[in-house]
Design a protein around this motif. Structure first.
Motif, PDB file in Angstrom:
ATOM      1  N   GLY A 419       6.421  24.234  99.946  1.00 17.14           N
ATOM      2  CA  GLY A 419       5.499  24.285  98.816  1.00 17.14           C
ATOM      3  C   GLY A 419       4.161  23.645  99.105  1.00 17.14           C
ATOM      4  N   ASN A 420       3.379  24.215 100.043  1.00 15.64           N
ATOM      5  CA  ASN A 420       2.031  23.710 100.270  1.00 15.64           C
ATOM      6  C   ASN A 420       1.190  23.911  99.012  1.00 15.64           C
ATOM      7  OD1 ASN A 420       2.810  23.076 102.859  1.00 15.64           O
ATOM      8  ND2 ASN A 420       2.050  25.008 103.715  1.00 15.64           N
ATOM      9  N   PHE A 421       0.254  23.012  98.780  1.00 20.51           N
ATOM     10  CA  PHE A 421      -0.459  22.946  97.502  1.00 20.51           C
ATOM     11  C   PHE A 421      -1.951  23.134  97.727  1.00 20.51           C
ATOM     12  CE2 PHE A 421      -2.261  21.059  93.711  1.00 20.51           C
ATOM     13  CZ  PHE A 421      -1.328  21.328  92.714  1.00 20.51           C
ATOM     14  N   ILE A 422      -2.586  24.007  96.938  1.00 16.83           N
ATOM     15  CA  ILE A 422      -4.026  24.232  96.987  1.00 16.83           C
ATOM     16  C   ILE A 422      -4.616  23.705  95.692  1.00 16.83           C
ATOM     17  CG2 ILE A 422      -5.886  25.924  97.199  1.00 16.83           C
ATOM     18  CD1 ILE A 422      -3.906  27.752  98.638  1.00 16.83           C
ATOM     19  N   ASP A 428       1.611  22.336  89.405  1.00 15.76           N
ATOM     20  CA  ASP A 428       2.564  21.277  89.742  1.00 15.76           C
ATOM     21  C   ASP A 428       3.951  21.839  90.038  1.00 15.76           C
ATOM     22  OD1 ASP A 428       0.476  19.575  89.251  1.00 15.76           O
ATOM     23  OD2 ASP A 428       1.287  18.758  87.378  1.00 15.76           O
ATOM     24  N   SER A 429       4.326  22.890  89.325  1.00 19.01           N
ATOM     25  CA  SER A 429       5.674  23.448  89.484  1.00 19.01           C
ATOM     26  C   SER A 429       5.904  24.079  90.849  1.00 19.01           C
ATOM     27  CB  SER A 429       5.940  24.494  88.391  1.00 19.01           C
ATOM     28  OG  SER A 429       5.009  25.566  88.490  1.00 19.01           O
ATOM     29  N   GLY A 430       4.854  24.220  91.639  1.00 18.34           N
ATOM     30  CA  GLY A 430       5.028  24.751  92.990  1.00 18.34           C
ATOM     31  C   GLY A 430       5.184  23.677  94.043  1.00 18.34           C
ATOM     32  N   PHE A 431       5.025  22.405  93.649  1.00 20.30           N
ATOM     33  CA  PHE A 431       5.130  21.297  94.602  1.00 20.30           C
ATOM     34  C   PHE A 431       6.522  20.696  94.511  1.00 20.30           C
ATOM     35  CE2 PHE A 431       4.444  16.999  96.206  1.00 20.30           C
ATOM     36  CZ  PHE A 431       3.686  17.260  97.348  1.00 20.30           C
ATOM     37  N   ASP A 438      14.121  15.708 107.324  1.00 19.05           N
ATOM     38  CA  ASP A 438      14.831  16.757 108.061  1.00 19.05           C
ATOM     39  C   ASP A 438      14.906  18.073 107.289  1.00 19.05           C
ATOM     40  OD1 ASP A 438      16.225  17.466 110.456  1.00 19.05           O
ATOM     41  OD2 ASP A 438      18.130  17.410 109.355  1.00 19.05           O
ATOM     42  N   VAL A 439      14.179  18.168 106.175  1.00 19.28           N
ATOM     43  CA  VAL A 439      14.252  19.385 105.356  1.00 19.28           C
ATOM     44  C   VAL A 439      12.887  20.030 105.174  1.00 19.28           C
ATOM     45  CG1 VAL A 439      14.827  20.330 103.072  1.00 19.28           C
ATOM     46  CG2 VAL A 439      16.306  18.606 104.124  1.00 19.28           C
ATOM     47  N   ASN A 440      11.925  19.271 104.680  1.00 18.22           N
ATOM     48  CA  ASN A 440      10.622  19.857 104.357  1.00 18.22           C
ATOM     49  C   ASN A 440       9.470  18.941 104.726  1.00 18.22           C
ATOM     50  OD1 ASN A 440      11.362  18.043 102.345  1.00 18.22           O
ATOM     51  ND2 ASN A 440      10.555  19.271 100.653  1.00 18.22           N
ATOM     52  N   ASN A 441       9.567  18.308 105.884  1.00 17.10           N
ATOM     53  CA  ASN A 441       8.465  17.476 106.351  1.00 17.10           C
ATOM     54  C   ASN A 441       7.233  18.338 106.615  1.00 17.10           C
ATOM     55  OD1 ASN A 441       8.633  14.722 106.327  1.00 17.10           O
ATOM     56  ND2 ASN A 441       8.833  14.490 108.539  1.00 17.10           N
ATOM     57  N   GLY A 442       6.079  17.696 106.563  1.00 17.22           N
ATOM     58  CA  GLY A 442       4.852  18.424 106.851  1.00 17.22           C
ATOM     59  C   GLY A 442       4.281  19.169 105.666  1.00 17.22           C
ATOM     60  N   LEU A 443       4.598  18.764 104.432  1.00 16.77           N
ATOM     61  CA  LEU A 443       3.982  19.390 103.270  1.00 16.77           C
ATOM     62  C   LEU A 443       2.460  19.226 103.347  1.00 16.77           C
ATOM     63  CD1 LEU A 443       6.351  18.215 100.376  1.00 16.77           C
ATOM     64  CD2 LEU A 443       6.209  20.512 101.371  1.00 16.77           C
ATOM     65  N   LEU A 444       1.733  20.264 102.970  1.00 13.33           N
ATOM     66  CA  LEU A 444       0.278  20.259 103.080  1.00 13.33           C
ATOM     67  C   LEU A 444      -0.377  20.371 101.705  1.00 13.33           C
ATOM     68  CD1 LEU A 444      -0.181  22.738 106.079  1.00 13.33           C
ATOM     69  CD2 LEU A 444      -0.011  20.232 106.168  1.00 13.33           C
ATOM     70  N   ILE A 445      -1.460  19.649 101.535  1.00 16.69           N
ATOM     71  CA  ILE A 445      -2.285  19.733 100.328  1.00 16.69           C
ATOM     72  C   ILE A 445      -3.714  20.066 100.781  1.00 16.69           C
ATOM     73  CG2 ILE A 445      -3.205  18.496  98.332  1.00 16.69           C
ATOM     74  CD1 ILE A 445      -0.686  16.728  98.452  1.00 16.69           C
TER      75      ILE A 445
END
Length: 554
Positions: A419-422, A428-431, A438-445
């Motif tokens: 769920g990268n965020f722009i 908010d419901s997409g983040f 070990d699951v979703n590291n590296g989330l981007l904003i």
């Protein structure tokens, strides 16, 4: 031996106990011709309440070995009884009666447990006294006969068809939904009772919780409430549950909590801890009992500086007891009653986020009146260039947040944990509400700054509500990388996979230098979140956090 108390004796000797207002609703009709009695069958004390309930307590170990309602046995499975924790073992068990009650006292070392029946009622009242030297009393377990009642929800499952997902106590059904005794989806402040009815809704068996004044964790704590396994259905009263726990134990007399039987409806509201008139128990001689006259009250005129879209809860806590009250949505007025005397830390929560802390003193028989309190520590009032979520001490509004209190993160109903965020486009419901290494590291904003904004340093704030095995975010902005924050406080137990996002609300701050930003206002700045920890784990048991809010201050 048999002891019977008829209606005439009840009226003659029990007026002080069953005076005006002591019995309400369905109780009054049941008691009108009640005869309460008990016998000793050689192994158990057998109590007939004079209504539709007969129950038995073993006089060697204090187990509740039988409860028959309207002629039907509902107790037990696999030879197990209802009991304190998993059974006390050899204990001293005695019985006493008055014209209105039968009291069974179970003594095991310094732990004392009580069963009390009242004439004409289909209820078993229970108290448990423990101190630091007692056998650990984590819970009282009411074990129910399989198939007698119908359970549904996250804490219900068919034990014959599920597969194990985690730690032998979280299961997956054939349709991919997950279930466990952890997934009752209620905070302490949210419920008065737990239980179930039969399929015809003609019988209900309920465990009405105590006021939890001697429990740990506060109003928002989530604990085991029931297990709807087809093979081993249980109801629980838990004064202290160790998982995701934020406080030390409290000692003393916990109760009353009530095992209540109905003809399919909810238990009488007169039994609820917030409305219960317990004056009739003053004469029972319960160890550690403090009646109404020995308690006090705190009221607050109001709370200023509130966000009127939020609910405010006022909590009181010390090493002896805990209480809470919901503030009036219009004025902020609050009132906490039946409190033990002492000095308390008073905390005002916006949602579940502490936004004001002070003290309050309670005196026996007295009312402490507090002037209007003004909130000055709401992080949501700070000016921000952008903000994801709302500062309220919960991950509400984020992706999967509403599911995680009654399901495992691997549940088929969960949306992808990516769920990268722009900023300016995403919602908010997409983040994701949770992040694991070990699951979703590296989330981007992704976000843009004006030339003026990019010319100066800014503070990035990340609020978390829980950390699993010391997980916390390390951030990078474009080519700049932050230091690793100090490990946030944690209970060092499972949290994110057992239906709770709440441990210790922590705000992590990152001083991002001006040199980190893109100098061209048309270019995207890229903020990356990585969960780091000195501990390791795999999948949903790898280091992780639950998010409250993220913002970049102006």
């Amino acid at each position: 031996m048999s002891h019977r108390i008829n209606r005439r004796g009840l009226l003659k000797a029990g007026g002080a106990v069953l005076g005006a207002g002591a019995l309400a609703g369905s109780f009054a009709a049941e008691a009108s011709a009640a005869t309460i009695s008990y016998t000793n069958d050689g192994t158990n004390y057998v109590v007939n309440t004079g209504a539709n309930l007969v129950f038995k307590v073993n006089h060697s170990n204090g187990d509740l070995v039988s409860f028959v309602y309207r002629g039907v046995e509902y107790q037990g499975y696999n030879g197990k009884n209802s009991q304190v924790e998993v059974g006390l073992g050899a204990s001293t068990v005695t019985i006493a009666s008055t014209s209105a009650t039968v009291t069974i006292k179970v003594v095991h070392g310094t732990l004392v447990h009580y069963y009390v029946a009242r004439a004409g009622e289909n209820n078993v009242y229970m108290w448990t006294y423990r101190d630091a030297n007692s056998v650990t009393m984590q819970r009282y377990i009411v074990r129910l006969k399989p198939g007698a009642l119908t359970f549904s929800g996250g804490d219900a499952w068919d034990s014959a068809t599920v597969t194990t997902v985690e730690a032998a106590d979280i299961f997956k059904a054939t349709d991919g939904t997950t279930h466990a005794k952890h997934y009752s989806n209620l905070r302490t402040i949210d419920y008065d009772y737990v239980g179930a009815t039969n399929s015809a809704k003609t019988v209900g068996i309920w465990l009405v919780r105590s006021n939890h004044e001697l429990s740990s964790g506060g109003p928002f704590y989530r604990s085991l409430l029931r297990s709807g396994s087809t093979g081993s259905p249980d109801l629980y009263e838990i004064p202290r549950y160790a998982e995701a726990q934020t406080e030390d134990p409290r000692w003393g007399l916990n109760g009353p909590y009530v095992l209540s039987f109905t003809d399919g409806g909810a238990p009488a509201s007169a039994l609820y801890a917030r409305t219960f008139n317990t004056s009739w128990a003053d004469s029972l001689g319960l160890q550690g009992w403090v009646g109404t006259s020995g308690r006090g009250r705190v009221t607050g005129v109001g709370i200023a500086g509130r966000d009127t879209t939020s609910t405010y809860t006022v909590g009181f806590a010390n090493t002896t007891a805990q209480y809470w009250a919901t503030a009036d949505s219009s004025t902020g007025y609050f009132s906490s009653t039946n409190m033990l005397p002492g000095s308390y830390t008073m905390t005002i929560h916006k949602g579940e986020l502490p936004v004001w802390t002070g003290t309050a003193t309670v005196t026996a028989g007295g009312t402490t009146v507090l002037n209007t309190v003004t909130i000055t520590a709401d992080p949501n009032t700070a000016a921000a260039i952008w903000r994801i979520g709302t500062w309220n001490g919960t991950p509400s509004g984020f992706k999967n947040a509403s599911l995680m209190t009654y399901a495992h993160p691997s549940d088929v109903r969960a949306a992808a944990w990516t769920g990268n965020f722009i900023v300016g486009t995403s919602t908010d419901s997409g983040f994701p509400c949770y992040q694991w290494s070990d699951v979703n590291n590296g989330l981007l904003i992704y976000f843009k700054l004006t030339a003026a904004q990019a010319a100066t340093a800014h503070t990035l704030r990340i609020g978390i509500t829980a950390s699993y095995i010391s997980g916390r975010p390390q951030v990078s902005v474009n080519s700049w990388t932050s230091a690793i924050p100090a490990a946030p406080p944690t209970s060092k137990t499972r949290n994110l996979t057992v239906g709770t996002y709440r441990e210790f609300n922590t705000t992590l701050t990152y001083a991002v230098p001006a040199t980190a930003w893109q100098t061209d206002p048309t270019q995207w700045n890229i903020l990356k979140l990585n969960i780091v920890s000195g501990s390791t784990g795999t999948g949903y048991l790898s280091p992780g956090v639950s998010f409250d809010c993220l913002d970049l201050l102006a």
